[in-house]
Design an enzyme around this catalytic site. Structure first.
Site, PDB file in Angstrom:
ATOM      1  N   HIS A   1       0.587  -1.492  -0.240  1.00 61.56           N
ATOM      2  CA  HIS A   1       0.307   0.248  -0.394  1.00 61.56           C
ATOM      3  C   HIS A   1       0.869   1.332  -0.534  1.00 61.56           C
ATOM      4  CE1 HIS A   1      -2.331   2.692   1.999  1.00 61.56           C
ATOM      5  NE2 HIS A   1      -3.094   2.832   1.369  1.00 61.56           N
TER       6      HIS A   1
ATOM      7  N   GLU B   1       1.723   1.803  -3.912  1.00 58.75           N
ATOM      8  CA  GLU B   1       1.055   2.501  -4.056  1.00 58.75           C
ATOM      9  C   GLU B   1       0.706   4.358  -3.713  1.00 58.75           C
ATOM     10  OE1 GLU B   1      -3.465   3.738  -3.321  1.00 58.75           O
ATOM     11  OE2 GLU B   1      -2.985   1.293  -3.390  1.00 58.75           O
ATOM     12  N   HIS B   2       1.300   4.650  -2.968  1.00 57.38           N
ATOM     13  CA  HIS B   2       0.882   6.158  -3.041  1.00 57.38           C
ATOM     14  C   HIS B   2       2.503   6.279  -3.345  1.00 57.38           C
ATOM     15  CE1 HIS B   2      -1.804   7.415   0.730  1.00 57.38           C
ATOM     16  NE2 HIS B   2      -2.124   5.826   0.395  1.00 57.38           N
TER      17      HIS B   2
ATOM     18  N   GLU C   1       4.854  11.041   2.758  1.00 57.93           N
ATOM     19  CA  GLU C   1       3.590  10.421   2.166  1.00 57.93           C
ATOM     20  C   GLU C   1       3.459   9.439   4.187  1.00 57.93           C
ATOM     21  OE1 GLU C   1       0.836   9.739  -0.454  1.00 57.93           O
ATOM     22  OE2 GLU C   1       2.830  10.569  -0.183  1.00 57.93           O
TER      23      GLU C   1
ATOM     24  N   GLU D   1      -4.684   8.702   6.419  1.00 54.21           N
ATOM     25  CA  GLU D   1      -5.736   7.404   6.334  1.00 54.21           C
ATOM     26  C   GLU D   1      -6.013   6.642   7.075  1.00 54.21           C
ATOM     27  OE1 GLU D   1      -5.447   4.544   2.458  1.00 54.21           O
ATOM     28  OE2 GLU D   1      -4.019   6.469   2.116  1.00 54.21           O
TER      29      GLU D   1
END
Length: 495
Positions: A106, A109-110, A179, A186
């Site tokens: 994940h 993905e960022h 990030e 998130e």
């Protein structure tokens, strides 16, 4: 104003939530039954025959090519279209992480949109926006996807951008640091979405001490320590040609797509290891247990009851989906209940036992989960649980032909509604190639659904429900929710 990457991340969260819906996805049905089985004769009711459905099941031809590096290219052309979707579906997700690296897929993905050797992060954003295109991504437990929606004249740009970010990304330390904060925020947002929390807990209960039981985002301590080395290591190990499908739909030409992918996807690893090999080395084992989190400040109790379901390629995958359709869904705010075709929905509606119920089915490479997710007032919990377990038993012993016919028709309708637009077509084809190795024609798929009769449903329920262990997750004012031993005794008493 939201940034390009923040929009992508929100879209990814929506895609993960979408996977929890009661609607059947094309892949979860089509990746089953390797040999064609014609419908059994004598199916009664109002089931529509394939002759009646045939005119609605004609779709543009799907073409598939495999390149020397293992990448498979699949296209479904509609040259009258003015737009196209081009994406890369990869057999890599959180399942293939260790406890120490959980969250890397994940995180990657960022980071994949933060610049390459050829493009800065800002340059990438401007190039996509100037073309009127959209670039999206999402990560699941077994797959990761990057795809672009573009105008017909920008298909080449989409292939070039996808090839660039997947092979040439540069993970600057400053971007990694920024990030981390984004992902931690998130994570806080996800913790506020009870449905996502419930299904994370459900996986934890069903697959303890296995990567399938871990969350996709990973624990906070991992997010704070994932390094550039971890990101490159994950790409090198898992973003290989043999685990990658380039899928395109809409205004695309197959030969042109093959030519572009051959030229641009040249730096991928040729490691022949497939996801199936990794799954065989470390198979998942369903374990009956529960995760309970008491929170009396919440007005409603949220809980999920799951049994082990079918894998992608299990011949029982389609019958389990029919059972899911029989269970149905219901929401008090929708005003449907007493007149629903679902026996469970009618009982819940008439008895005012819940605020909502939703049946679910999730397939993985070697296992699955299916059951019911519900929200209810605390004083309704015991009666609601009794009703749900009674319905499981009834399906195994007393399901009717009319119910099965209705469930089959609803299932086929949901499949056709799902395959709407170039993004849905590209996703369907990409995921089918990854999970099954081919595209299942709708005529064949519908024939297999029609082959599920009352006896098939009862046999499948006996195999997957009766005297089987159960996984439970629950959050909220749950003191009146029966414990795990009670649920297990219910499946035992169904014999």
């Amino acid at each position: 104003m939201p940034t390009f990457s923040s929009v992508v991340c929100r879209l990814a969260r929506l895609r993960r939530s979408k996977a929890l819906s009661s609607k059947a996805t094309i892949s979860s049905l089509s990746a089953a039954l390797p040999n064609h089985q014609p419908p059994a004769e004598g199916n009664a009711g109002v089931s529509r025959g394939l002759e009646d459905e045939a005119p609605f099941l004609l779709f543009p031809e799907t073409r598939i090519s495999e390149l020397a590096n293992g990448v498979r290219v699949v296209t479904q052309s509609s040259l009258a279209a003015r737009t196209a979707t081009v994406g890369v579906w990869i057999d890599a997700g959180s399942r293939f992480e260790t406890p120490e690296t959980n969250g890397t897929a994940h995180f990657l993905e960022h980071m994949i949109f933060k610049g390459t050797r050829r493009r800065t992060a800002r340059g990438l954003e401007e190039e996509i926006e100037n073309a009127g295109a959209r670039l999206n991504a999402y990560t699941s437990r077994e797959q990761t996807t990057y795809y672009a929606n573009v105008l017909r004249e920008d298909v080449g740009l989409a292939v070039d951008v996808l090839a660039d970010i997947l092979q040439n990304s540069r993970f600057h330390e400053s971007a990694i640091t920024r990030e981390r904060s984004v992902i931690l925020r998130e994570m806080e947002e996800v913790q506020g979405q009870t449905e996502e929390v419930i299904f994370d807990y459900l996986h934890m209960a069903a697959f303890p001490n296995h990567p399938l039981g871990n969350t996709i985002l990973g624990p906070a301590e991992n997010i704070k320590t994932i390094s550039k080395f971890d990101l490159y290591e994950y790409i090198t190990t898992h973003y290989t040609g043999h685990r990658m499908v380039v899928s395109a739909a809409g205004a695309v030409r197959h030969d042109d797509m093959v030519d572009q992918v051959s030229k641009l996807f040249r730096r991928l690893s040729n490691d022949p290891t497939t996801a199936s090999m990794l799954v065989q080395e470390y198979p998942a084992a369903f374990t009956g247990s529960e995760v309970r989190v008491v929170n009396d400040d919440m007005p409603l109790a949220h809980f999920a009851i799951a049994l082990e379901g079918a894998s992608w390629t299990d011949p029982n995958s389609i019958p389990v989906m029919v059972i899911q359709s029989i269970l149905g869904s219901w929401n008090r705010s929708a005003g449907v209940g007493n007149l629903s075709g679902s026996e469970l929905a009618r009982k819940v509606g008439r008895g005012e036992l819940a605020e909502s119920i939703i049946s679910f089915n999730t397939n993985y490479a070697d296992t699955g989960l299916f059951g019911v997710y519900a929200t209810a007032l605390p004083d309704r919990l015991h009666d609601l649980c009794c009703t749900i377990m009674d319905e499981f038993s009834r399906i195994a012993h007393e399901v009717s032909e009319d119910e099965v016919v209705r469930a089959r028709n609803q299932l086929k309708s949901s499949l056709l509604l799902h395959i709407d637009g170039t993004s849905a077509v590209a996703e369907n084809n990409g995921r089918q190639i990854l999970t099954y190795g081919r595209i299942l024609p709708f005529m064949e798929l519908f024939a297999r659904i029609d082959a599920v009769d009352v006896d098939t449903v009862k046999q499948t329920a006996m195999q997957f429900i009766v005297d089987k262990d159960i996984a439970i997750s629950c959050v909220g004012p749950i003191q009146q929710l029966p414990d795990h031993s009670w649920f297990r005794s219910q499946t035992q008493s169904m014999k």
